[in-house]
Design a protein around this motif. Sequence first.
Motif, PDB file in Angstrom:
ATOM      1  N   GLN A   1     -14.427  12.300 -14.449  1.00  0.00           N
ATOM      2  CA  GLN A   1     -14.674  12.206 -13.010  1.00  0.00           C
ATOM      3  C   GLN A   1     -16.157  12.498 -12.779  1.00  0.00           C
ATOM      4  OE1 GLN A   1     -11.935  15.166 -11.588  1.00  0.00           O
ATOM      5  NE2 GLN A   1     -10.124  13.883 -11.929  1.00  0.00           N
ATOM      6  N   ILE A   2     -16.977  11.459 -12.848  1.00  0.00           N
ATOM      7  CA  ILE A   2     -18.427  11.622 -12.857  1.00  0.00           C
ATOM      8  C   ILE A   2     -19.034  10.930 -11.639  1.00  0.00           C
ATOM      9  CG2 ILE A   2     -20.524  11.363 -14.195  1.00  0.00           C
ATOM     10  CD1 ILE A   2     -18.350  13.033 -15.585  1.00  0.00           C
ATOM     11  N   ALA A   3     -19.808  11.677 -10.855  1.00  0.00           N
ATOM     12  CA  ALA A   3     -20.553  11.092  -9.740  1.00  0.00           C
ATOM     13  C   ALA A   3     -21.803  10.409 -10.292  1.00  0.00           C
ATOM     14  CB  ALA A   3     -20.935  12.178  -8.738  1.00  0.00           C
ATOM     15  N   PRO A   4     -22.011   9.130  -9.989  1.00  0.00           N
ATOM     16  CA  PRO A   4     -23.152   8.410 -10.578  1.00  0.00           C
ATOM     17  C   PRO A   4     -24.500   9.052 -10.281  1.00  0.00           C
ATOM     18  CG  PRO A   4     -21.623   6.891  -9.510  1.00  0.00           C
ATOM     19  CD  PRO A   4     -21.175   8.265  -9.136  1.00  0.00           C
ATOM     20  N   GLU A   5     -24.634   9.705  -9.125  1.00  0.00           N
ATOM     21  CA  GLU A   5     -25.943  10.244  -8.742  1.00  0.00           C
ATOM     22  C   GLU A   5     -26.397  11.429  -9.603  1.00  0.00           C
ATOM     23  OE1 GLU A   5     -23.353   9.779  -6.778  1.00  0.00           O
ATOM     24  OE2 GLU A   5     -22.910  11.522  -5.501  1.00  0.00           O
TER      25      GLU A   5
ATOM     26  N   THR B   1     -10.259  17.230 -19.023  1.00  0.00           N
ATOM     27  CA  THR B   1     -10.890  16.638 -17.847  1.00  0.00           C
ATOM     28  C   THR B   1     -12.344  17.064 -17.782  1.00  0.00           C
ATOM     29  OG1 THR B   1      -8.803  16.696 -16.622  1.00  0.00           O
ATOM     30  CG2 THR B   1     -10.821  16.421 -15.339  1.00  0.00           C
ATOM     31  N   VAL B   2     -13.227  16.087 -17.757  1.00  0.00           N
ATOM     32  CA  VAL B   2     -14.657  16.347 -17.623  1.00  0.00           C
ATOM     33  C   VAL B   2     -15.096  15.829 -16.260  1.00  0.00           C
ATOM     34  CG1 VAL B   2     -16.957  15.953 -18.581  1.00  0.00           C
ATOM     35  CG2 VAL B   2     -14.988  16.107 -20.109  1.00  0.00           C
ATOM     36  N   ALA B   3     -15.660  16.717 -15.446  1.00  0.00           N
ATOM     37  CA  ALA B   3     -16.068  16.349 -14.087  1.00  0.00           C
ATOM     38  C   ALA B   3     -17.521  16.747 -13.864  1.00  0.00           C
ATOM     39  CB  ALA B   3     -15.175  17.025 -13.055  1.00  0.00           C
ATOM     40  N   ALA B   4     -18.236  15.945 -13.089  1.00  0.00           N
ATOM     41  CA  ALA B   4     -19.610  16.253 -12.701  1.00  0.00           C
ATOM     42  C   ALA B   4     -19.811  15.748 -11.286  1.00  0.00           C
ATOM     43  CB  ALA B   4     -20.607  15.601 -13.656  1.00  0.00           C
ATOM     44  N   ILE B   5     -20.147  16.666 -10.373  1.00  0.00           N
ATOM     45  CA  ILE B   5     -20.289  16.287  -8.959  1.00  0.00           C
ATOM     46  C   ILE B   5     -21.662  16.692  -8.446  1.00  0.00           C
ATOM     47  CG2 ILE B   5     -17.816  16.486  -8.526  1.00  0.00           C
ATOM     48  CD1 ILE B   5     -18.370  19.183  -7.191  1.00  0.00           C
ATOM     49  N   ASP B   6     -22.081  16.017  -7.380  1.00  0.00           N
ATOM     50  CA  ASP B   6     -23.338  16.322  -6.707  1.00  0.00           C
ATOM     51  C   ASP B   6     -23.106  17.503  -5.776  1.00  0.00           C
ATOM     52  OD1 ASP B   6     -25.701  16.382  -5.327  1.00  0.00           O
ATOM     53  OD2 ASP B   6     -25.832  14.218  -5.055  1.00  0.00           O
ATOM     54  N   ASP B   7     -23.927  18.550  -5.940  1.00  0.00           N
ATOM     55  CA  ASP B   7     -23.769  19.742  -5.104  1.00  0.00           C
ATOM     56  C   ASP B   7     -25.121  20.141  -4.515  1.00  0.00           C
ATOM     57  OD1 ASP B   7     -22.413  21.845  -3.888  1.00  0.00           O
ATOM     58  OD2 ASP B   7     -22.725  23.207  -5.573  1.00  0.00           O
ATOM     59  N   GLY B   8     -25.690  19.233  -3.736  1.00  0.00           N
ATOM     60  CA  GLY B   8     -26.976  19.504  -3.106  1.00  0.00           C
ATOM     61  C   GLY B   8     -28.109  19.500  -4.100  1.00  0.00           C
TER      62      GLY B   8
END
Length: 393
Positions: free
Chosen positions: A265-269, A302-309
Amino acid sequence: MGSIAGIAVLALFVMLCRARRVSTSVEDATLTALHRVTQAAPALREGLSVRSADQATPHLRELLACVAVALVDPDGEPLSWAGEANYHFEDLRDIVAIAVNDRKPALANHGTMDCEINKCPMRHAVAYPLEVDGSIVGAMVVVAGIGGKRLLRAAEEGARYVVTQLELSELQESRERLAIAEVRALRAQISPHFIYNALTTISSLVRTDPSQARDLLQEFAEFTRYSFRNAGPYVTLADELRNIDRYLTLERARYGNDRLNVKLQIAPEVLPVVVPFLTLQPLVENAVRHGLASKPGGGTVTVAAIDDGAEAMISVEDDGVGMDPQRLREATDNAHMTGAHVGLGNVDDRLRRAFGNDYGLVVETNLNAGTKVVLRVPKFAVGVHAPPPAPVG
C-alpha cells in the motif's frame, strides 16, 4: 542660552554619530571575522592536506590580520603559505620542529635571522602544534609585525579553531566508517539466512519448472547486486521497495503463495523520499522469519507508505506469531552478541543517526498478535541525498 543649547545639541549629535561609527565598525569587523571562519571551515573539515590548506590559509590570515599564515604536515614540511615573507620558511624550521616534536609553541625573532630584504614585513613568528585525538597532525605558523603575548594569543586561538575543524573531520570519517560497518553487518546477516535457501529453491525448480527457475535466478541476481552494491549510504524509497519485492518473490517461491501473502500500500508521492540503504529489507525479513515462518498456515506481510505532511510514514506489518515485548527488547539490546534481530537494532541506529533520535523504529507486538514496525522519515534532511541514477546502457 539658545546658543548654548544649540552647541549642546550639536555636541550630543556628534557624540551619537561617533558612537554609531564605532558600533558600525565593530559590527563590520565581527561580520568579516564570521565570514572568514565560515569560509575556512569546509576545507579544514576535509582533513589536513595540500588542497585543504591552500583553501584555508588565506582566510586564516585575514582572520588573524597578520603578515602570513602557514600550515605544515607532521614532518614539518609546508602544505601552504598565505601571505608575505615565505622566503623565511627555512629560517623557521627550528620552531616548526619544536612545535611538531615537543608539542609546544615556539617563537622566532626576525632580528636573529640573516635577512637582506629591505623593509621585510616579518618581525616575529610563532609555530603552534595542531593536536587531534592525542596525535600531532601538523602545526600552524603565524608570521606578524608584532610579537609578545598578543601574537601568542592569536596563534593559540587560530590553532584551536583549526584543531576543532580537524576533529570534526575525524568525527565525520568515524561516522562514515561506522555506517559502512553497519551495512556490512546487514550484508553478513543476509548471506547465511537467505542466500542458501534461495539457491536451494531455484535448484529444485531447474528440472520441474525451468522457466520459473530462470526468472527466480534473475530476481536473485538483481537482489544480490543491489544488496552488495557500493553506491552510498542512502537510496530512494522506490529503490528499497523494488528490492523487497525481489526478496518477497524469492521467499514466496520457497514457502508457497498460499503461506506467504503480500500486500503493498504505497502512496506514489513518497517514492522519491530518501532513506538509509537496506532499511526495509531487514524489517520484511524479520516479519517473514520470525513472524510467519513458524505460524501454521503462514500469513500476510503488509508494507505501507503514506504521505504525512513533511514526513513519510512507513510500516511493515505481519499477522504472525508475534513476540513478548520484553523478550524482543532484550534480544534487540543483545543482538550484537546473539545475532537475533540484529536487523531491527541496526536499522534503528542508522535512522537515528541520519535524522535524529525522534526518528527511531516503533515496534508494536505481543504473543499471537503479530508485529508492526513503524518508521517516520523526513522528506528533506541536511546531508541526506540519494546517488544519481546509474546511466542506462
